[in-house]
Design an enzyme around this catalytic site. Structure first.
Site, PDB file in Angstrom:
ATOM      1  N   ARG A 280       6.116 -28.621  48.435  1.00  0.00           N
ATOM      2  CA  ARG A 280       7.509 -28.894  48.124  1.00  0.00           C
ATOM      3  C   ARG A 280       7.778 -28.505  46.677  1.00  0.00           C
ATOM      4  NH1 ARG A 280       8.267 -28.923  52.750  1.00  0.00           N
ATOM      5  NH2 ARG A 280       9.183 -30.514  54.104  1.00  0.00           N
TER       6      ARG A 280
ATOM      7  N   GLU B  18      15.997 -25.416  45.588  1.00  0.00           N
ATOM      8  CA  GLU B  18      15.773 -24.595  46.777  1.00  0.00           C
ATOM      9  C   GLU B  18      17.047 -24.583  47.614  1.00  0.00           C
ATOM     10  OE1 GLU B  18      11.899 -24.979  48.707  1.00  0.00           O
ATOM     11  OE2 GLU B  18      12.932 -24.857  50.633  1.00  0.00           O
TER      12      GLU B  18
ATOM     13  N   HIS C 123      10.493 -20.388  51.859  1.00  0.00           N
ATOM     14  CA  HIS C 123      10.083 -21.561  52.642  1.00  0.00           C
ATOM     15  C   HIS C 123       9.815 -21.171  54.105  1.00  0.00           C
ATOM     16  CE1 HIS C 123      10.403 -26.225  52.754  1.00  0.00           C
ATOM     17  NE2 HIS C 123       9.560 -25.793  53.670  1.00  0.00           N
TER      18      HIS C 123
ATOM     19  N   GLY D 138       6.005 -22.783  57.631  1.00  0.00           N
ATOM     20  CA  GLY D 138       6.052 -23.200  59.036  1.00  0.00           C
ATOM     21  C   GLY D 138       6.990 -22.262  59.804  1.00  0.00           C
TER      22      GLY D 138
HETATM   23  N1  LIG Z   1       6.000 -24.520  53.254  1.00  0.00           N
HETATM   24  C1  LIG Z   1       6.168 -25.066  54.454  1.00  0.00           C
HETATM   25  O1  LIG Z   1       6.839 -24.514  55.328  1.00  0.00           O
HETATM   26  C2  LIG Z   1       5.494 -26.361  54.761  1.00  0.00           C
HETATM   27  C3  LIG Z   1       4.985 -26.581  56.052  1.00  0.00           C
HETATM   28  C4  LIG Z   1       4.312 -27.786  56.320  1.00  0.00           C
HETATM   29  C5  LIG Z   1       4.192 -28.746  55.317  1.00  0.00           C
HETATM   30  N2  LIG Z   1       4.737 -28.519  54.090  1.00  0.00           N
HETATM   31  C6  LIG Z   1       4.601 -29.547  53.031  1.00  0.00           C
HETATM   32  O2  LIG Z   1       3.211 -29.724  52.773  1.00  0.00           O
HETATM   33  C7  LIG Z   1       2.932 -31.119  52.649  1.00  0.00           C
HETATM   34  C8  LIG Z   1       1.492 -31.378  53.080  1.00  0.00           C
HETATM   35  O3  LIG Z   1       1.384 -31.126  54.473  1.00  0.00           O
HETATM   36  P1  LIG Z   1       0.130 -31.630  55.319  1.00  0.00           P
HETATM   37  O4  LIG Z   1       0.483 -31.412  56.733  1.00  0.00           O
HETATM   38  O5  LIG Z   1      -1.120 -31.072  54.777  1.00  0.00           O
HETATM   39  O6  LIG Z   1       0.169 -33.193  54.991  1.00  0.00           O
HETATM   40  P2  LIG Z   1      -0.958 -34.290  55.253  1.00  0.00           P
HETATM   41  O7  LIG Z   1      -1.838 -33.899  56.378  1.00  0.00           O
HETATM   42  O8  LIG Z   1      -0.246 -35.587  55.318  1.00  0.00           O
HETATM   43  O9  LIG Z   1      -1.844 -34.249  53.908  1.00  0.00           O
HETATM   44  C9  LIG Z   1      -1.328 -34.661  52.692  1.00  0.00           C
HETATM   45  C10 LIG Z   1      -2.448 -34.681  51.684  1.00  0.00           C
HETATM   46  O10 LIG Z   1      -1.870 -35.008  50.408  1.00  0.00           O
HETATM   47  C11 LIG Z   1      -2.629 -36.042  49.824  1.00  0.00           C
HETATM   48  N3  LIG Z   1      -1.804 -36.855  48.934  1.00  0.00           N
HETATM   49  C12 LIG Z   1      -0.726 -37.603  49.246  1.00  0.00           C
HETATM   50  N4  LIG Z   1      -0.255 -38.230  48.158  1.00  0.00           N
HETATM   51  C13 LIG Z   1      -1.086 -37.887  47.139  1.00  0.00           C
HETATM   52  C14 LIG Z   1      -1.137 -38.243  45.779  1.00  0.00           C
HETATM   53  N5  LIG Z   1      -0.269 -39.089  45.226  1.00  0.00           N
HETATM   54  N6  LIG Z   1      -2.132 -37.722  45.032  1.00  0.00           N
HETATM   55  C15 LIG Z   1      -3.049 -36.876  45.576  1.00  0.00           C
HETATM   56  N7  LIG Z   1      -3.046 -36.496  46.862  1.00  0.00           N
HETATM   57  C16 LIG Z   1      -2.063 -37.006  47.633  1.00  0.00           C
HETATM   58  C17 LIG Z   1      -3.145 -36.859  50.981  1.00  0.00           C
HETATM   59  O11 LIG Z   1      -4.245 -37.652  50.544  1.00  0.00           O
HETATM   60  P3  LIG Z   1      -5.121 -38.537  51.581  1.00  0.00           P
HETATM   61  O12 LIG Z   1      -5.954 -37.516  52.342  1.00  0.00           O
HETATM   62  O13 LIG Z   1      -5.935 -39.368  50.681  1.00  0.00           O
HETATM   63  O14 LIG Z   1      -4.148 -39.262  52.446  1.00  0.00           O
HETATM   64  C18 LIG Z   1      -3.505 -35.763  51.979  1.00  0.00           C
HETATM   65  O15 LIG Z   1      -4.786 -35.260  51.701  1.00  0.00           O
HETATM   66  C19 LIG Z   1       3.970 -31.788  53.555  1.00  0.00           C
HETATM   67  O16 LIG Z   1       4.233 -33.108  53.116  1.00  0.00           O
HETATM   68  C20 LIG Z   1       5.177 -30.902  53.423  1.00  0.00           C
HETATM   69  O17 LIG Z   1       6.013 -31.361  52.386  1.00  0.00           O
HETATM   70  C21 LIG Z   1       5.363 -27.344  53.784  1.00  0.00           C
END
Ligand SMILES: NC(=O)c1ccc[n+]([C@@H]2O[C@H](COP(=O)([O-])OP(=O)(O)OC[C@H]3O[C@@H](n4cnc5c(N)ncnc54)[C@H](OP(=O)(O)O)[C@@H]3O)[C@@H](O)[C@H]2O)c1
Length: 305
Positions: free
Chosen positions: A221, A249, A268, A271
């Site tokens: 993000r 954005e 963006h 996905g």
């Molecule tokens: N560009 C795009 O089109 C696109 C597509 C999909 C997602 N995204 C974005 O990417 C993000 C991540 O996606 P994901 O599916 O990988 O999410 P996820 O599976 O929920 O993983 C999130 C990771 O971030 C870590 N985290 C959360 N808060 C944190 C903090 N304060 N400090 C350090 N680490 C932290 C979590 O730690 P823990 O393992 O300890 O819980 C986890 O490892 C989404 O939330 C979304 O905003 C973007």
């Protein structure tokens, strides 16, 4: 009779087998909901739809689960009524977003923009010995769906990967270790959710700690990166960046980031690749079956993600 509301009625087959007594209805979240929304238990809003006004949600008196089709959940936090479980779409877009992070990193290191520019001029550009992943040190911020996939591919190609997440565990470090870790990295891939804790996590001090020439890849993000701080480092030529997400954005046409040769921007598109709807409805079907049988739901939003 349990009722599930889906964004459309075109993908029912991708839900997989469901008990015969489930009623499926469709609402695209545009305008007023259909009358059956009042007895919907399980709602899948359309991808990217903002939460509806509170009075619309109040009409769904039976609602127990809102299953989003995006991994990011920020607009929905605090918006679902008490007693309603909010679930993210983690897993739907993780593979394609991880691919884009790798593509962005390799594009920077293998100089694809420079070679493309030369191609447009029909010019055989002088090679400059682009950097390979072999032995590259990459810090992956986030060890969830995207972060794990990025880490796995990087390791396969012999990069030295350091994973950072919120909760410490084997082979996963935490944010308090960043001051020691950042000076040792050739690249950072951002794959954490946007929460109050991660807003501007990548600020001027974070970027200043990276060595000259490091690459920042953000596929999570825009708000996790302080855009002005990144602009300063990119403008000076000290750091490079690949950004699938920006803040603001969309990035305004006059924004200086657009014109920097060491910054690549995609709109963006991590996905939403071919086949995402099949993956989305497969997850929705799995969650609906869990809901109907009382099994624990996956991807329940806690701690803001
Ligand atoms: N560009 C795009 O089109 C696109 C597509 C999909 C997602 N995204 C974005 O990417 C993000 C991540 O996606 P994901 O599916 O990988 O999410 P996820 O599976 O929920 O993983 C999130 C990771 O971030 C870590 N985290 C959360 N808060 C944190 C903090 N304060 N400090 C350090 N680490 C932290 C979590 O730690 P823990 O393992 O300890 O819980 C986890 O490892 C989404 O939330 C979304 O905003 C973007």
């Amino acid at each position: 009779m349990p009722t599930a509301c889906l964004p459309d009625d075109r993908h029912g087959a991708d839900l997989g087998p469901l008990p015969g007594d489930v009623q499926l209805i469709a609402w695209d979240a545009d305008g007023a909901p259909p009358a059956e929304f009042a007895r919907t238990d399980f709602w899948v809003p359309p991808y990217g739809a903002p939460p509806p006004p509170a009075d619309v949600l109040r009409t769904a008196a039976s609602l127990r689960v809102v299953q989003l089709l995006s991994a990011g959940v920020e607009p929905w936090l605090g918006q679902v009524p008490p007693g309603v479980t909010l679930c993210s779409g983690r897993g739907i877009h993780g593979g394609s977003t991880a691919e884009l992070a790798i593509a962005g990193l390799l594009s920077a290191w293998r100089e694809l923009p420079r070679f493309q520019a030369a191609q447009r001029e029909h010019r055989w550009a002088a090679p400059s010995g682009g950097r390979s992943l072999d032995g590259a040190r990459v810090l992956v911020l986030g060890a969830g769906d995207i972060g794990r996939r990025v880490g796995a591919v990087l390791r396969l190609l012999d990069a030295e990967v350091t994973s950072v997440a919120r909760r410490p565990r084997q082979d996963v470090r935490t944010l308090d270790e960043l001051p020691d870790l950042l000076p040792q990295q050739d690249a950072v891939v951002v794959a954490v959710p946007l929460t109050p804790q991660t807003h501007h996590l990548v600020d001027a001090a974070f970027l200043a700690a990276l060595p000259d020439g490091a690459v920042l890849v953000n596929v999570a993000r825009g708000g996790i990166v302080d855009t002005d701080a990144l602009l300063a480092e990119a403008r000076s030529g000290r750091l490079r960046a690949f950004l699938d997400v920006t803040d603001p954005e969309p990035l305004p046409a006059e924004h200086e980031l657009w014109q920097l040769p060491n910054v690549q921007i995609t709109p963006h598109v991590g996905g939403g690749t071919l086949g995402w709807e099949r993956r989305a409805y497969r997850l929705a079907g799995e969650q609906l079956r869990r809901f109907l049988t009382g099994a624990p739901l996956q991807n329940v939003v806690e701690a803001g993600y």
